[in-house]
Design an enzyme around this catalytic site. Structure first.
Site, PDB file in Angstrom:
ATOM      1  N   ASP A  96     -61.176  53.164 -30.106  1.00 18.73           N
ATOM      2  CA  ASP A  96     -62.258  52.602 -29.305  1.00 18.73           C
ATOM      3  C   ASP A  96     -63.109  53.781 -28.834  1.00 18.73           C
ATOM      4  O   ASP A  96     -62.836  54.408 -27.817  1.00 18.73           O
ATOM      5  CB  ASP A  96     -61.687  51.829 -28.118  1.00 18.73           C
ATOM      6  N   GLU A 189     -56.867  55.609 -17.396  1.00 18.05           N
ATOM      7  CA  GLU A 189     -57.562  54.497 -18.067  1.00 18.05           C
ATOM      8  C   GLU A 189     -56.706  53.282 -17.779  1.00 18.05           C
ATOM      9  O   GLU A 189     -55.842  52.904 -18.559  1.00 18.05           O
ATOM     10  CB  GLU A 189     -57.689  54.792 -19.568  1.00 18.05           C
ATOM     11  N   GLU A 198     -52.764  43.041 -16.130  1.00 16.25           N
ATOM     12  CA  GLU A 198     -51.672  44.025 -16.167  1.00 16.25           C
ATOM     13  C   GLU A 198     -51.514  44.770 -14.850  1.00 16.25           C
ATOM     14  O   GLU A 198     -50.537  45.476 -14.647  1.00 16.25           O
ATOM     15  CB  GLU A 198     -51.811  45.031 -17.322  1.00 16.25           C
ATOM     16  N   HIS A 338     -62.437  47.536 -27.203  1.00 18.36           N
ATOM     17  CA  HIS A 338     -61.208  46.762 -27.434  1.00 18.36           C
ATOM     18  C   HIS A 338     -60.949  45.764 -26.312  1.00 18.36           C
ATOM     19  O   HIS A 338     -60.135  44.849 -26.471  1.00 18.36           O
ATOM     20  CB  HIS A 338     -60.007  47.709 -27.604  1.00 18.36           C
TER      21      HIS A 338
END
Length: 398
Positions: A96, A189, A198, A338
């Site tokens: 990405d 990230e 998440e 992504h």
């Protein structure tokens, strides 16, 4: 996961009248050493990469969500860290180029931030961000990774001759001890689908509160979540209405569950019917963990006569501590990442005329059973010439 009617790799819009709410800022392109030329909204920023790269305000709400999966004990928490032990997910993220080249440019073009500084890389994966920081002159980098990829990261660091600068630590941020009392920079990230899926943000905030010096830097330091609305009859019919007749059998009982599961996919910018509304901006350097739960109102105004089948959420991230503002957008008008976009299908098909508005609110909170999942509640209404509707819908990302 299939694409819709087209690809959003072409970055020029045939509908340039779309107006996006929120602060208008400029971003330098991901691989451009010069100055960004045209002023644009984050959502309209174009992240061109070189050919070589292409080849490779609100507190926690008191809301009860519908428990649609009672009895199902397995959630993403069971597989979260194990999933990051597999090479495929890291290959996808590294390839990405919007993501990875932006981080590389932030670090390499702002070496004054990193020189002789101690850096903590939260959720280091393969260690790519730590390697960038080491090359930028960091005194030392501590790369923390909980999955088995930490073993590979150690080998990668050694292979590239940076073991004297980068130390890979295997374990959870909440459980490990750093060899130092404080760090100058935290880089991560952490963003997931819909920005918050998440729930890795809380891990970054934990590290910030425990180890970052008082005047330290968090990278990135700003993240904004947006909402817009699209026409999507063909794809909705394929994904939702499909269950009405499956080889001659009625499986419509599955439709409700299918409707509650947001779809992560790439949206064609020509499907956008309304403006985009800024739901929430998070200041990672200052926010409290509870701020990731919020309720935000929105107003989406139609820019043409059309039908609306879904809301679409996307996010932008910013690195405001750089010499020049840098960042990227995951919106439908920007180069694909992504993360794609998150599509929330509506039970109703809204017939909307130009100038009419959908008003409502979105409530976002971690799932009580598994905080890595995200519960979403959307209240919306439309009082138009050809359509009047008011509804509440629940979604669950897992």
């Amino acid at each position: 996961m299939g694409r819709r009617k087209g690809s959003n790799t072409a970055q020029t819009s045939t509908n340039s009248s779309n107006q996006f709410e929120g602060t208008k800022i400029r971003f330098q392109d991901a691989d451009d050493d010069g100055v960004a030329t045209d002023s644009s909204n984050l959502d309209e920023s174009i992240l061109d990469v070189d050919k070589a790269a292409e080849d490779v305000s609100m507190g926690e709400p008191n809301v009860s969500f519908v428990d649609s999966d009672a009895g199902d004990d397995k959630t993403s928490a069971d597989y979260y860290f194990d999933s990051y032990s597999h090479f495929g997910i890291h290959e996808e993220m590294l390839k990405d180029v919007v993501r990875t080249k932006t981080y590389q440019n932030v670090i390499y073009q702002n070496k004054f931030l990193f020189q002789n500084k101690v850096v903590l890389d939260v959720g280091a994966g393969t260690g790519i961000l730590s390697l960038f920081c080491a090359k930028a002159g960091a005194a030392h980098v501590y790369a923390v990774e909980c999955s088995h990829m930490a073993d590979m990261a150690k080998q990668i660091v050694e292979t590239n001759g940076l073991s004297d600068v980068v130390t890979v630590l295997k374990g959870k941020i909440e459980e490990i001890e750093l060899p130092v009392a404080k760090v100058d920079i935290i880089i991560s990230e952490w963003m997931g689908y819909f920005l918050l899926f998440e729930n890795m943000l809380n891990t970054v905030l934990y590290a910030r509160d425990k180890w970052l010096v008082n005047d330290g830097v968090v990278l990135p330091d700003k993240a904004s979540l947006y909402l817009t609305a699209i026409e999507d009859a063909e794809y909705k019919d394929d994904k939702i209405e499909f269950w009405n007749n499956v080889y001659g059998f009625d499986m419509s009982c599955i439709k409700k569950q299918a409707m509650m599961e947001p779809l992560v996919d790439t949206v064609d910018q020509n499907q956008i019917v309304t403006n985009s509304h800024l739901l929430k901006t998070m200041d990672i350097s200052k926010m409290a963990p509870g701020d990731a739960s919020f309720t935000a109102s929105f107003k989406l105004v139609a820019q043409r006569d059309d039908y609306i089948h879904a809301f679409v959420a996307y996010f932008d991230v910013s690195f405001t501590k750089c010499h020049k503002l840098m960042g990227f957008s995951t919106g439908p008008k920007s180069r694909a990442t992504h993360w794609k976009q998150t599509v929330l299908y509506l039970e109703d098909v809204l017939t909307i005329c130009e100038g009419e508005a959908i008003v409502g609110s979105m409530t976002v909170a971690p799932n009580k059973k598994n905080p890595r999942d995200v519960d979403i509640m959307v209240k919306y209404s439309l009082s138009g010439r050809r359509c009047a509707v008011s509804r509440v819908q629940f979604y669950k990302m897992r």
